[in-house]
Write a protein that holds these residues in place. Structure first.
Motif, PDB file in Angstrom:
ATOM      1  N   MET A  25     -50.590  58.676 -28.196  1.00  0.00           N
ATOM      2  CA  MET A  25     -49.430  57.826 -27.939  1.00  0.00           C
ATOM      3  C   MET A  25     -48.889  57.216 -29.232  1.00  0.00           C
ATOM      4  O   MET A  25     -47.677  57.083 -29.400  1.00  0.00           O
ATOM      5  CB  MET A  25     -49.784  56.746 -26.922  1.00  0.00           C
ATOM      6  CG  MET A  25     -50.011  57.308 -25.532  1.00  0.00           C
ATOM      7  SD  MET A  25     -50.550  56.076 -24.340  1.00  0.00           S
ATOM      8  CE  MET A  25     -49.012  55.190 -24.102  1.00  0.00           C
ATOM      9  N   GLN A  26     -49.791  56.866 -30.154  1.00  0.00           N
ATOM     10  CA  GLN A  26     -49.342  56.336 -31.445  1.00  0.00           C
ATOM     11  C   GLN A  26     -48.534  57.390 -32.201  1.00  0.00           C
ATOM     12  O   GLN A  26     -47.466  57.100 -32.747  1.00  0.00           O
ATOM     13  CB  GLN A  26     -50.538  55.904 -32.298  1.00  0.00           C
ATOM     14  CG  GLN A  26     -51.229  54.656 -31.805  1.00  0.00           C
ATOM     15  CD  GLN A  26     -52.353  54.272 -32.737  1.00  0.00           C
ATOM     16  OE1 GLN A  26     -52.112  53.893 -33.878  1.00  0.00           O
ATOM     17  NE2 GLN A  26     -53.584  54.381 -32.260  1.00  0.00           N
ATOM     18  N   ILE A  27     -49.045  58.619 -32.220  1.00  0.00           N
ATOM     19  CA  ILE A  27     -48.348  59.698 -32.922  1.00  0.00           C
ATOM     20  C   ILE A  27     -46.992  59.955 -32.254  1.00  0.00           C
ATOM     21  O   ILE A  27     -45.966  60.081 -32.933  1.00  0.00           O
ATOM     22  CB  ILE A  27     -49.207  60.975 -32.950  1.00  0.00           C
ATOM     23  CG1 ILE A  27     -50.449  60.743 -33.825  1.00  0.00           C
ATOM     24  CG2 ILE A  27     -48.397  62.167 -33.477  1.00  0.00           C
ATOM     25  CD1 ILE A  27     -51.491  61.833 -33.724  1.00  0.00           C
ATOM     26  N   ALA A  28     -46.976  59.995 -30.935  1.00  0.00           N
ATOM     27  CA  ALA A  28     -45.726  60.242 -30.204  1.00  0.00           C
ATOM     28  C   ALA A  28     -44.708  59.127 -30.446  1.00  0.00           C
ATOM     29  O   ALA A  28     -43.504  59.370 -30.432  1.00  0.00           O
ATOM     30  CB  ALA A  28     -46.020  60.378 -28.710  1.00  0.00           C
ATOM     31  N   ALA A  29     -45.192  57.912 -30.686  1.00  0.00           N
ATOM     32  CA  ALA A  29     -44.304  56.771 -30.921  1.00  0.00           C
ATOM     33  C   ALA A  29     -43.809  56.709 -32.362  1.00  0.00           C
ATOM     34  O   ALA A  29     -43.025  55.828 -32.713  1.00  0.00           O
ATOM     35  CB  ALA A  29     -45.021  55.472 -30.562  1.00  0.00           C
TER      36      ALA A  29
END
Length: 66
Positions: A25-29
């Protein structure tokens, strides 16, 4: 963790799978990969990208049966 998943009706997960979800989720954000790596405690960004980024790829359809 099993008890929590069962009591909430969620699919059973492990704490480690939650770690992967958080990193994904961090990477996607758009969080910089170096920041994600540091937060995860990985020594190299390749560890973060090799194990996590694959889950960001959309699923592909299997080849048609012949």
């Amino acid at each position: 963790m099993k008890k929590i998943c069962r009591s909430t009706g969620l699919e059973e997960r492990t704490v480690h799978s939650l770690r992967h979800t958080n990193i994904t989720m961090q990477i996607a954000a758009g969080v910089p990969i170096v920041t994600v790596k540091d937060r995860a405690g990985h020594a190299r960004t390749s560890t973060t990208t090799a194990n996590i980024v694959t889950s960001l790829k959309p699923p592909t359809a299997p080849p048609p049966k012949r």
